[in-house]
Motif scaffolding. Structure first.
Motif, PDB file in Angstrom:
ATOM      1  N   GLN A   1     100.288 -29.568  -1.045  1.00  0.00           N
ATOM      2  CA  GLN A   1     100.506 -29.702  -2.476  1.00  0.00           C
ATOM      3  C   GLN A   1     100.555 -28.336  -3.156  1.00  0.00           C
ATOM      4  O   GLN A   1     101.404 -28.088  -4.013  1.00  0.00           O
ATOM      5  CB  GLN A   1      99.418 -30.573  -3.107  1.00  0.00           C
ATOM      6  N   HIS A   2      99.665 -27.430  -2.759  1.00  0.00           N
ATOM      7  CA  HIS A   2      99.656 -26.078  -3.329  1.00  0.00           C
ATOM      8  C   HIS A   2     100.954 -25.343  -3.000  1.00  0.00           C
ATOM      9  O   HIS A   2     101.531 -24.670  -3.848  1.00  0.00           O
ATOM     10  CB  HIS A   2      98.463 -25.268  -2.818  1.00  0.00           C
ATOM     11  N   MET A   3     101.416 -25.466  -1.759  1.00  0.00           N
ATOM     12  CA  MET A   3     102.651 -24.781  -1.360  1.00  0.00           C
ATOM     13  C   MET A   3     103.853 -25.350  -2.108  1.00  0.00           C
ATOM     14  O   MET A   3     104.736 -24.605  -2.537  1.00  0.00           O
ATOM     15  CB  MET A   3     102.850 -24.879   0.158  1.00  0.00           C
ATOM     16  N   ALA A   4     103.885 -26.675  -2.270  1.00  0.00           N
ATOM     17  CA  ALA A   4     104.989 -27.303  -3.005  1.00  0.00           C
ATOM     18  C   ALA A   4     104.987 -26.844  -4.457  1.00  0.00           C
ATOM     19  O   ALA A   4     106.039 -26.485  -5.012  1.00  0.00           O
ATOM     20  CB  ALA A   4     104.878 -28.827  -2.924  1.00  0.00           C
ATOM     21  N   ALA A   5     103.827 -26.836  -5.088  1.00  0.00           N
ATOM     22  CA  ALA A   5     103.727 -26.418  -6.490  1.00  0.00           C
ATOM     23  C   ALA A   5     104.150 -24.957  -6.650  1.00  0.00           C
ATOM     24  O   ALA A   5     104.850 -24.608  -7.617  1.00  0.00           O
ATOM     25  CB  ALA A   5     102.302 -26.613  -7.005  1.00  0.00           C
ATOM     26  N   ALA A   6     103.762 -24.107  -5.712  1.00  0.00           N
ATOM     27  CA  ALA A   6     104.119 -22.688  -5.779  1.00  0.00           C
ATOM     28  C   ALA A   6     105.629 -22.486  -5.687  1.00  0.00           C
ATOM     29  O   ALA A   6     106.164 -21.504  -6.205  1.00  0.00           O
ATOM     30  CB  ALA A   6     103.417 -21.916  -4.665  1.00  0.00           C
ATOM     31  N   LYS A   7     106.316 -23.420  -5.044  1.00  0.00           N
ATOM     32  CA  LYS A   7     107.776 -23.321  -4.899  1.00  0.00           C
ATOM     33  C   LYS A   7     108.501 -24.157  -5.952  1.00  0.00           C
ATOM     34  O   LYS A   7     109.714 -24.316  -5.894  1.00  0.00           O
ATOM     35  CB  LYS A   7     108.191 -23.762  -3.502  1.00  0.00           C
ATOM     36  N   GLY A   8     107.747 -24.724  -6.906  1.00  0.00           N
ATOM     37  CA  GLY A   8     108.352 -25.524  -7.959  1.00  0.00           C
ATOM     38  C   GLY A   8     108.822 -26.886  -7.499  1.00  0.00           C
ATOM     39  O   GLY A   8     109.628 -27.529  -8.161  1.00  0.00           O
ATOM     40  N   ARG A   9     108.303 -27.351  -6.381  1.00  0.00           N
ATOM     41  CA  ARG A   9     108.682 -28.673  -5.865  1.00  0.00           C
ATOM     42  C   ARG A   9     107.713 -29.729  -6.379  1.00  0.00           C
ATOM     43  O   ARG A   9     106.561 -29.425  -6.691  1.00  0.00           O
ATOM     44  CB  ARG A   9     108.671 -28.655  -4.336  1.00  0.00           C
ATOM     45  N   PRO A  10     108.159 -30.982  -6.434  1.00  0.00           N
ATOM     46  CA  PRO A  10     107.258 -32.046  -6.898  1.00  0.00           C
ATOM     47  C   PRO A  10     106.061 -32.194  -5.962  1.00  0.00           C
ATOM     48  O   PRO A  10     106.168 -31.978  -4.759  1.00  0.00           O
ATOM     49  CB  PRO A  10     108.128 -33.307  -6.856  1.00  0.00           C
ATOM     50  N   THR A  11     104.945 -32.565  -6.531  1.00  0.00           N
ATOM     51  CA  THR A  11     103.740 -32.794  -5.733  1.00  0.00           C
ATOM     52  C   THR A  11     103.326 -34.251  -5.883  1.00  0.00           C
ATOM     53  O   THR A  11     103.764 -34.951  -6.795  1.00  0.00           O
ATOM     54  CB  THR A  11     102.586 -31.877  -6.182  1.00  0.00           C
ATOM     55  N   THR A  12     102.482 -34.689  -4.966  1.00  0.00           N
ATOM     56  CA  THR A  12     101.941 -36.045  -5.023  1.00  0.00           C
ATOM     57  C   THR A  12     100.426 -35.941  -5.008  1.00  0.00           C
ATOM     58  O   THR A  12      99.865 -34.863  -4.854  1.00  0.00           O
ATOM     59  CB  THR A  12     102.415 -36.883  -3.817  1.00  0.00           C
TER      60      THR A  12
END
Length: 138
Positions: A73-84
């Motif tokens: 989730q942290h990696m997705a958020a850092a790349k501007g991707r949706p998180t769950t």
């Protein structure tokens, strides 16, 4: 496929729960992202079928590490991707997601019961959090 004395075959993942020796003698069985789709109550039957009935030389098992979900989730958020929600499983069909410790316990129990040697490695390591990886055992 055949190469020397090694025989490889492809079976549906649900074949892991059927007691059948028709594929006995395979050189290797790979359970990549399979075990978490089975009810935990069926893992004993799966292990018996794979390690005793089929009895391949090598078995490779991978499964998501629940401890890594928050890092995803942290990696997705850092790349501007949706998180769950990191408290949920990665896939709606997963029956469980084990921690690194639980996976190691399961591998040890299989190793003890079926006299296999085991090696466990992480997959997808994050340099900032090397302790949080998905698990693979062979």
């Amino acid at each position: 496929l055949r190469r020397g004395s090694c025989v490889a075959g492809m079976v549906e993942w649900c074949a892991a729960l059927r007691r059948s020796s028709e594929l006995r003698g395979l050189g290797a069985v790979s359970l990549v992202a399979v075990v978490e789709h089975l009810p935990e109550a069926d893992l004993g039957l799966m292990a018996e079928n794979i390690f005793e009935v089929l009895a391949p030389e090598v078995v490779v098992v991978s499964t998501p590490n629940v401890d890594f979900n928050q890092q995803i989730q942290h990696m997705a958020a850092a790349k501007g991707r949706p998180t769950t929600d990191p408290s949920k499983f990665r896939d709606d069909d997963h029956k469980f997601e084990w921690s690194r410790d639980r996976f190691q316990e399961w591998v040890q129990s299989v190793q003890d019961r079926y006299a296999y040697d085991a090696v466990i490695h992480g997959v997808g390591q994050d340099p900032e959090h090397p302790e949080l990886t998905d698990e693979i055992g062979y």
